[in-house]
Design a protein around this motif. Sequence first.
Motif, mmCIF file in Angstrom:
data_model
loop_
_atom_site.group_PDB
_atom_site.id
_atom_site.type_symbol
_atom_site.label_atom_id
_atom_site.label_comp_id
_atom_site.label_asym_id
_atom_site.label_seq_id
_atom_site.Cartn_x
_atom_site.Cartn_y
_atom_site.Cartn_z
ATOM 1 N N GLU A 46 0.827 -1.213 0.000
ATOM 2 C CA GLU A 46 0.000 0.000 0.000
ATOM 3 C C GLU A 46 0.863 1.265 0.000
ATOM 4 O O GLU A 46 2.008 1.250 0.432
ATOM 5 N N GLU A 47 0.256 2.358 -0.461
ATOM 6 C CA GLU A 47 0.927 3.654 -0.475
ATOM 7 C C GLU A 47 0.905 4.260 0.925
ATOM 8 O O GLU A 47 -0.081 4.151 1.642
ATOM 9 N N HIS A 48 1.994 4.934 1.280
ATOM 10 C CA HIS A 48 2.135 5.600 2.571
ATOM 11 C C HIS A 48 2.637 7.027 2.364
ATOM 12 O O HIS A 48 3.172 7.357 1.300
ATOM 13 N N CYS A 49 2.470 7.846 3.384
ATOM 14 C CA CYS A 49 2.965 9.221 3.392
ATOM 15 C C CYS A 49 3.917 9.390 4.573
ATOM 16 O O CYS A 49 3.852 8.647 5.551
ATOM 17 N N VAL A 50 4.775 10.403 4.480
ATOM 18 C CA VAL A 50 5.702 10.726 5.567
ATOM 19 C C VAL A 50 4.946 11.491 6.647
ATOM 20 O O VAL A 50 4.252 12.467 6.358
ATOM 21 N N ALA B 81 5.045 15.083 4.881
ATOM 22 C CA ALA B 81 3.770 15.040 4.165
ATOM 23 C C ALA B 81 3.900 14.543 2.730
ATOM 24 O O ALA B 81 2.923 14.540 1.999
ATOM 25 N N GLU B 82 5.077 14.103 2.313
ATOM 26 C CA GLU B 82 5.235 13.549 0.973
ATOM 27 C C GLU B 82 4.624 12.148 0.942
ATOM 28 O O GLU B 82 4.800 11.349 1.854
ATOM 29 N N CYS B 83 3.900 11.850 -0.128
ATOM 30 C CA CYS B 83 3.257 10.545 -0.273
ATOM 31 C C CYS B 83 3.913 9.792 -1.428
ATOM 32 O O CYS B 83 4.896 10.233 -1.987
ATOM 33 N N GLY B 84 3.353 8.659 -1.779
ATOM 34 C CA GLY B 84 3.893 7.869 -2.877
ATOM 35 C C GLY B 84 4.959 6.881 -2.459
ATOM 36 O O GLY B 84 5.730 6.399 -3.282
ATOM 37 N N ASP C 154 9.971 4.451 -3.737
ATOM 38 C CA ASP C 154 9.213 5.668 -4.011
ATOM 39 C C ASP C 154 9.085 5.951 -5.508
ATOM 40 O O ASP C 154 8.771 7.058 -5.911
ATOM 41 N N GLY C 155 9.362 4.952 -6.338
ATOM 42 C CA GLY C 155 9.323 5.150 -7.783
ATOM 43 C C GLY C 155 10.674 5.528 -8.348
ATOM 44 O O GLY C 155 10.881 5.487 -9.558
ATOM 45 N N HIS C 156 11.613 5.895 -7.474
ATOM 46 C CA HIS C 156 12.963 6.286 -7.900
ATOM 47 C C HIS C 156 14.041 5.531 -7.146
ATOM 48 O O HIS C 156 15.113 5.271 -7.686
ATOM 49 N N ALA C 157 13.783 5.221 -5.890
ATOM 50 C CA ALA C 157 14.807 4.600 -5.042
ATOM 51 C C ALA C 157 14.179 3.505 -4.186
ATOM 52 O O ALA C 157 12.988 3.542 -3.878
ATOM 53 N N LEU C 158 15.012 2.549 -3.812
ATOM 54 C CA LEU C 158 14.639 1.514 -2.859
ATOM 55 C C LEU C 158 15.341 1.813 -1.553
ATOM 56 O O LEU C 158 16.432 2.394 -1.553
ATOM 57 N N GLY C 159 14.748 1.410 -0.446
ATOM 58 C CA GLY C 159 15.407 1.623 0.837
ATOM 59 C C GLY C 159 14.572 1.105 1.981
ATOM 60 O O GLY C 159 13.604 0.368 1.792
ATOM 61 N N TRP C 160 14.968 1.513 3.175
ATOM 62 C CA TRP C 160 14.293 1.140 4.416
ATOM 63 C C TRP C 160 13.972 2.411 5.182
ATOM 64 O O TRP C 160 14.763 3.357 5.200
ATOM 65 N N TYR D 24 7.572 6.794 10.955
ATOM 66 C CA TYR D 24 7.563 7.965 10.085
ATOM 67 C C TYR D 24 6.753 7.789 8.807
ATOM 68 O O TYR D 24 6.831 8.624 7.913
ATOM 69 N N ILE D 25 5.955 6.725 8.709
ATOM 70 C CA ILE D 25 5.080 6.555 7.546
ATOM 71 C C ILE D 25 3.683 6.152 8.009
ATOM 72 O O ILE D 25 3.521 5.534 9.056
ATOM 73 N N ALA D 26 2.685 6.547 7.239
ATOM 74 C CA ALA D 26 1.297 6.181 7.528
ATOM 75 C C ALA D 26 0.586 5.913 6.209
ATOM 76 O O ALA D 26 0.804 6.611 5.213
ATOM 77 N N MET D 27 -0.271 4.917 6.209
ATOM 78 C CA MET D 27 -0.948 4.491 4.996
ATOM 79 C C MET D 27 -2.002 5.490 4.527
ATOM 80 O O MET D 27 -2.712 6.087 5.333
ATOM 81 N N VAL D 28 -2.102 5.634 3.212
ATOM 82 C CA VAL D 28 -3.166 6.410 2.582
ATOM 83 C C VAL D 28 -4.406 5.519 2.581
ATOM 84 O O VAL D 28 -4.317 4.329 2.288
ATOM 85 N N SER D 29 -5.554 6.090 2.900
ATOM 86 C CA SER D 29 -6.776 5.284 2.920
ATOM 87 C C SER D 29 -7.155 4.882 1.502
ATOM 88 O O SER D 29 -6.827 5.583 0.549
ATOM 89 N N PRO D 30 -7.878 3.780 1.358
ATOM 90 C CA PRO D 30 -8.433 3.476 0.034
ATOM 91 C C PRO D 30 -9.407 4.591 -0.357
ATOM 92 O O PRO D 30 -10.002 5.225 0.509
ATOM 93 N N ALA D 31 -9.566 4.819 -1.639
ATOM 94 C CA ALA D 31 -10.475 5.870 -2.116
ATOM 95 C C ALA D 31 -11.912 5.384 -1.964
ATOM 96 O O ALA D 31 -12.485 4.833 -2.884
ATOM 97 N N MET D 32 -12.468 5.595 -0.780
ATOM 98 C CA MET D 32 -13.806 5.074 -0.495
ATOM 99 C C MET D 32 -14.726 6.145 0.085
ATOM 100 O O MET D 32 -15.685 5.827 0.765
ATOM 101 N N TYR D 33 -14.434 7.391 -0.159
ATOM 102 C CA TYR D 33 -15.249 8.449 0.418
ATOM 103 C C TYR D 33 -15.915 9.253 -0.681
ATOM 104 O O TYR D 33 -15.414 9.363 -1.799
ATOM 105 N N CYS D 34 -17.063 9.844 -0.345
ATOM 106 C CA CYS D 34 -17.837 10.657 -1.277
ATOM 107 C C CYS D 34 -18.220 11.969 -0.605
ATOM 108 O O CYS D 34 -18.310 12.047 0.624
ATOM 109 N N VAL D 35 -18.488 12.964 -1.428
ATOM 110 C CA VAL D 35 -19.029 14.234 -0.935
ATOM 111 C C VAL D 35 -20.467 13.971 -0.483
ATOM 112 O O VAL D 35 -21.213 13.270 -1.157
#
Length: 171
Positions: free
Chosen positions: A36-40, A68-71, A87-93, A98-109
């Motif tokens: 899953e995707e996470h943010c800083v 606050a960077e995601c991806g 992160d699409g450019h580098a691998l690491g640990w 310091y990371i938290a998951m982005v929620s699935p896109a399951m919300y509506c206005v």
Amino acid sequence: MNAALRSCAFTILIAAPLVLAGFANGARADPVVRGEEHCVVNVRADDALNMRTRPSARAPITARKRNAECGILVTDACQGSWCPVEDGHALGWVHRHYIAMVSPAMYCVSGVAPGDVLNVRAYPTPQSRVITRLGRRQCDIAFLPYAVGTWQKIRVDGWQGWVNRRYLSGQ
């Protein structure tokens, strides 16, 4: 200084760094989910999260990620407090704090009057500039792991910004 004035000064001193830090201080960093995707989160605005070559604070740095960077994708199971990422450019640990998951896109206005729109703002305040507007039936809204009071940071259709949570509902 009287108690009310001290309380007000304390609130200003505490709230100002949160605003300057991108609203991510104290964000909940778990769960970390493989694939899953996470943010800083939990990184000061003037600092960065170091991605490292091995799961150690002494390992060489492969990349630095801003607050606050995601991806950031967790690529495998964490080893203790360290998680393998890319992160699409580098691998690491990175340390899981310091990371938290982005929620699935399951919300509506929801709760927006006919003919009206929901403003997505640059910052969590009604005085902030509007960066886009969402129709009253817009869905596929993902929660980013940042909230301030009733404001929630979201991502929708390539935009990231802040909305009042009372105008969102789960699908």
